[in-house]
Write a protein that holds these residues in place. Structure first.
Motif, PDB file in Angstrom:
ATOM      1  N   UNK A 164      -4.406  -1.585   1.076  1.00  0.00           N
ATOM      2  CA  UNK A 164      -3.117  -2.095   0.627  1.00  0.00           C
ATOM      3  C   UNK A 164      -1.968  -1.661   1.533  1.00  0.00           C
ATOM      4  N   UNK A 165      -0.910  -2.499   1.582  1.00  0.00           N
ATOM      5  CA  UNK A 165       0.273  -2.151   2.368  1.00  0.00           C
ATOM      6  C   UNK A 165       1.050  -1.031   1.698  1.00  0.00           C
ATOM      7  N   UNK A 166       0.863  -0.887   0.372  1.00  0.00           N
ATOM      8  CA  UNK A 166       1.416   0.262  -0.330  1.00  0.00           C
ATOM      9  C   UNK A 166       2.835   0.095  -0.819  1.00  0.00           C
ATOM     10  N   UNK A 167       3.416   1.204  -1.295  1.00  0.00           N
ATOM     11  CA  UNK A 167       4.764   1.153  -1.871  1.00  0.00           C
ATOM     12  C   UNK A 167       5.832   0.951  -0.804  1.00  0.00           C
ATOM     13  N   UNK A 168       6.970   0.394  -1.235  1.00  0.00           N
ATOM     14  CA  UNK A 168       8.105   0.208  -0.347  1.00  0.00           C
ATOM     15  C   UNK A 168       9.111   1.333  -0.550  1.00  0.00           C
TER      16      UNK A 168
END
Length: 283
Positions: A164-168
């Motif tokens: 996943x690209x993950x949290x911003x």
């Protein structure tokens, strides 16, 4: 979440006019609308790769600047459309299918329906207009990340990202404001906080090869518009896109002093809205 981000989330929930459309598979697609949706003409706005419609079209005010009923849909996993696929991935074919359903719904309410796609949203718009052109009266490709070599549709190309690209972070959410002096710190922060509240975790795109399309199959009147200093949609590529379109009526506008977010910048957003509005008014 910081208090400012919480306030931004509360503001979105309180002020945006929400609409829900149930897709054929039972998934509830979420949209926001302009204040006035009573006009014969309507325009549907598509967000890009990372942020949903609330910050992109709502916080920036763009949804109210096009002189007609305006709607903005969230792709699955974004903003108000939070539920993701079982594998957590979003595919272009899913976006295109959902877009067709929303366009069909809007065509039942309005005499003419136009489409504006920004960045990745422009790629989705290209897919639909090439295959189902009868659903769209006029098309605006805004900052399309299409390229002649097809890198935009390569899973190992320039848009390859870990999953996943993950949290911003707040810094991530203001990262597109790259031109000094193009937007006030206050407006940039307002957008960043709204984006972080609406989309705290990045959506993971997959099967980018599904974006591949023959843009020569697009025949509806089309405007290609981009920021003159857009690193993702440079002028040379945008002009090639214009030339490759099958449309008899096609127009090109470059917005001076702006990059990938012309519609959000202090002065460029005025030129952006005027160019889009003038093009749609020709219908």
């Amino acid at each position: 979440m910081k208090k400012s981000a919480q306030a931004a989330a509360a503001l979105l929930c309180a002020s945006a006019r929400a609409l829900s459309i149930t897709a054929k598979d039972g998934y509830k697609l979420s949209l926001i609308t302009s204040k006035d949706t009573s006009t014969d003409d309507a325009v549907l706005l598509l967000h890009g790769r990372t942020w949903s419609s609330d910050p992109v079209w709502g916080t920036t005010g763009a949804i109210e600047e096009l002189g007609r009923a305006a709607y903005a849909m969230d792709f699955r996993g974004f903003g108000r459309t939070q539920e993701r696929a079982a594998d957590g991935l979003l595919r272009p074919s899913t976006c295109a299918s959902d877009l067709c359903e929303v366009l069909e719904y809007l065509r039942g309410k309005h005499a003419r329906v136009h489409l504006v796609g920004w960045s990745y949203g422009a790629l989705v718009a290209q897919l639909v207009c090439a295959a189902r052109g009868e659903l769209v009266d006029r098309l605006v490709l805004y900052g399309s990340v299409w390229d002649e070599a097809g890198d935009y549709a390569d899973d190992a190309g320039r848009f390859e990202a870990p999953a996943p690209r993950g949290p911003q972070t707040l810094a991530d959410c203001t990262s597109d404001f790259g031109l000094p002096g193009s937007i006030s710190e206050e407006d940039a922060l307002e957008f960043g906080e709204a984006a972080l509240a609406a989309d705290p975790h990045c959506v993971d795109w997959a099967a980018l090869s599904e974006f591949e399309v023959d843009v020569g199959a697009i025949t509806c009147p089309t405007l290609v518009v981009h920021g003159a200093e857009d690193p993702y949609a440079p002028a040379a590529t945008q002009k090639k896109l214009l030339d490759a379109l099958g449309s008899r009526e096609k127009h090109y506008v470059s917005i001076p002093g702006s990059d990938h977010v012309s519609h959000a910048l202090t002065l460029p957003k005025i030129a952006w809205a005027r160019s889009v509005r003038d093009f749609l008014d020709e219908a």
